[in-house]
Design a protein around this motif. Structure first.
Motif, short mmCIF file in Angstrom:
data_model
loop_
_atom_site.label_atom_id
_atom_site.label_comp_id
_atom_site.label_asym_id
_atom_site.label_seq_id
_atom_site.Cartn_x
_atom_site.Cartn_y
_atom_site.Cartn_z
N GLY A 87 0.81 -1.22 0.00
CA GLY A 87 0.00 0.00 0.00
C GLY A 87 0.84 1.26 0.00
O GLY A 87 0.56 2.22 -0.74
N TYR A 91 1.16 4.19 -2.97
CA TYR A 91 0.92 5.59 -2.61
C TYR A 91 2.11 6.45 -3.00
O TYR A 91 1.94 7.54 -3.58
CB TYR A 91 0.66 5.72 -1.10
CG TYR A 91 0.55 7.15 -0.65
CD1 TYR A 91 -0.63 7.87 -0.81
CD2 TYR A 91 1.65 7.81 -0.08
CE1 TYR A 91 -0.72 9.19 -0.43
CE2 TYR A 91 1.56 9.12 0.32
CZ TYR A 91 0.37 9.81 0.14
OH TYR A 91 0.29 11.13 0.52
N ASN A 94 2.33 6.83 -6.96
CA ASN A 94 1.31 7.74 -7.50
C ASN A 94 1.54 9.18 -7.06
O ASN A 94 1.28 10.11 -7.83
CB ASN A 94 -0.09 7.28 -7.06
CG ASN A 94 -0.55 6.04 -7.80
OD1 ASN A 94 -0.71 6.04 -9.01
ND2 ASN A 94 -0.76 4.96 -7.06
N ARG A 145 -6.22 10.71 -7.87
CA ARG A 145 -7.24 9.73 -7.48
C ARG A 145 -6.59 8.42 -7.03
O ARG A 145 -6.96 7.84 -6.00
CB ARG A 145 -8.20 9.46 -8.64
CG ARG A 145 -9.35 8.53 -8.27
CD ARG A 145 -10.35 8.36 -9.39
NE ARG A 145 -9.76 7.68 -10.54
CZ ARG A 145 -9.49 8.27 -11.70
NH1 ARG A 145 -9.74 9.56 -11.88
NH2 ARG A 145 -8.96 7.59 -12.70
N ASN A 146 -5.60 7.94 -7.78
CA ASN A 146 -4.89 6.71 -7.40
C ASN A 146 -4.15 6.86 -6.07
O ASN A 146 -4.08 5.93 -5.27
CB ASN A 146 -3.90 6.31 -8.49
CG ASN A 146 -4.60 5.74 -9.71
OD1 ASN A 146 -5.82 5.54 -9.69
ND2 ASN A 146 -3.86 5.51 -10.77
N LYS A 147 -3.60 8.06 -5.86
CA LYS A 147 -2.90 8.32 -4.59
C LYS A 147 -3.86 8.24 -3.41
O LYS A 147 -3.55 7.65 -2.38
CB LYS A 147 -2.25 9.71 -4.66
CG LYS A 147 -1.46 10.09 -3.43
CD LYS A 147 -0.78 11.45 -3.60
CE LYS A 147 -1.81 12.56 -3.59
NZ LYS A 147 -1.18 13.89 -3.46
N GLU A 148 -5.05 8.82 -3.57
CA GLU A 148 -6.04 8.80 -2.49
C GLU A 148 -6.54 7.37 -2.22
O GLU A 148 -6.72 6.98 -1.06
CB GLU A 148 -7.22 9.71 -2.85
CG GLU A 148 -6.85 11.19 -2.83
CD GLU A 148 -7.93 12.07 -3.43
OE1 GLU A 148 -8.92 11.50 -3.96
OE2 GLU A 148 -7.80 13.31 -3.37
N ILE A 149 -6.75 6.62 -3.31
CA ILE A 149 -7.19 5.22 -3.14
C ILE A 149 -6.12 4.40 -2.42
O ILE A 149 -6.41 3.61 -1.52
CB ILE A 149 -7.54 4.59 -4.50
CG1 ILE A 149 -8.79 5.25 -5.08
CG2 ILE A 149 -7.75 3.09 -4.37
CD1 ILE A 149 -9.09 4.84 -6.51
N SER A 150 -4.85 4.61 -2.82
CA SER A 150 -3.75 3.89 -2.17
C SER A 150 -3.66 4.23 -0.69
O SER A 150 -3.40 3.35 0.15
CB SER A 150 -2.42 4.23 -2.86
OG SER A 150 -2.45 3.88 -4.21
N LEU A 152 -6.19 5.22 1.26
CA LEU A 152 -7.33 4.60 1.93
C LEU A 152 -7.11 3.10 2.13
O LEU A 152 -7.42 2.55 3.19
CB LEU A 152 -8.61 4.83 1.13
CG LEU A 152 -9.17 6.26 1.15
CD1 LEU A 152 -10.36 6.37 0.20
CD2 LEU A 152 -9.58 6.66 2.56
N VAL A 153 -6.55 2.43 1.11
CA VAL A 153 -6.27 1.00 1.22
C VAL A 153 -5.23 0.73 2.31
O VAL A 153 -5.36 -0.20 3.11
CB VAL A 153 -5.81 0.44 -0.14
CG1 VAL A 153 -5.28 -0.98 0.01
CG2 VAL A 153 -6.97 0.45 -1.13
#
Length: 205
Positions: A87, A91, A94, A145-150, A152-153
């Motif tokens: 994870g 992050y 990205n 967007r990918n950074k935020e998802i990473s 959160l994961v």
């Protein structure tokens, strides 16, 4: 009548003989039994520690994997760090790409034509950039967007590490003794000729 009385007397005699034989058998068994001292065994269980799950969760919150070590589930520690490391890697990747596109976009807005997308792989300046200004905008949105998802994961995996340590500590103290059991049962009802299915809870003191 005579036959009936004869049959009854025969059954009565057989019954008396069987009772006498059983009594003799019991007496012989009593004589044959050796004199032994029977000591009752007392089963001692480890006391339940109600604070153990809270401790495991607290340790995992301070340092991921420490709660698993507290529960002696050492094989889970590499899984915890592998998941969190993956994870964090995504992050970081990205975030780096997002910063690249954002810096190039800022220089374009300032009127400069010297950002990295104006050069080829050999370092030669191009007349037109490899990525347009609109492409830089789309790239920023994509990597943000990918950074935020990473992120959160990664936070979810961190929370899962805490929950896993807490649940494991609970299960380690779960009572699986035979004195407490829950089992299915099947019974045939003789009154209404129907079968009954249900659960039986056994509690022995």
């Amino acid at each position: 009548m005579l036959n009936k009385s004869l049959i009854l007397s025969v059954f009565a005699l057989l019954f008396c003989f069987s009772v006498v034989a059983q009594e003799k058998e019991k007496k012989t068994k009593r004589k044959k039994l050796p004199k032994e001292i029977v000591i009752d065994t007392v089963l001692t269980r480890e006391p339940i520690n109600p604070l153990s799950p809270a401790k495991a969760a607290f340790y995992s919150a301070i340092l991921p994997g420490l709660g698993q070590a507290y529960n002696k589930k050492y094989w889970k520690i590499p899984l915890v760090y592998g998941a969190l490391g993956t994870g964090i890697y995504f992050y970081s990747t990205n975030n780096k790409e997002y910063n690249r596109y954002r810096d190039a976009y800022k220089r374009r807005l300032a009127g400069f034509t010297d950002d990295e997308f104006y050069f080829d792989s050999n370092g030669n300046q191009l007349s037109s950039p490899r990525v347009t200004t609109q492409g830089l905008e789309r790239g920023q949105k994509f990597y943000r967007r990918n950074k935020e998802i990473s992120l959160l994961v990664t936070l979810g995996l961190y929370a899962l590490n805490i929950i896993d340590a807490n649940v494991d500590a609970h299960l380690l103290q779960y009572n699986v003794d035979e004195n407490l059991s829950l089992a299915p049962h099947y019974r045939f009802n003789e009154f209404d000729a129907k079968s009954n299915v249900g659960l039986t809870l056994n509690l022995k003191f």
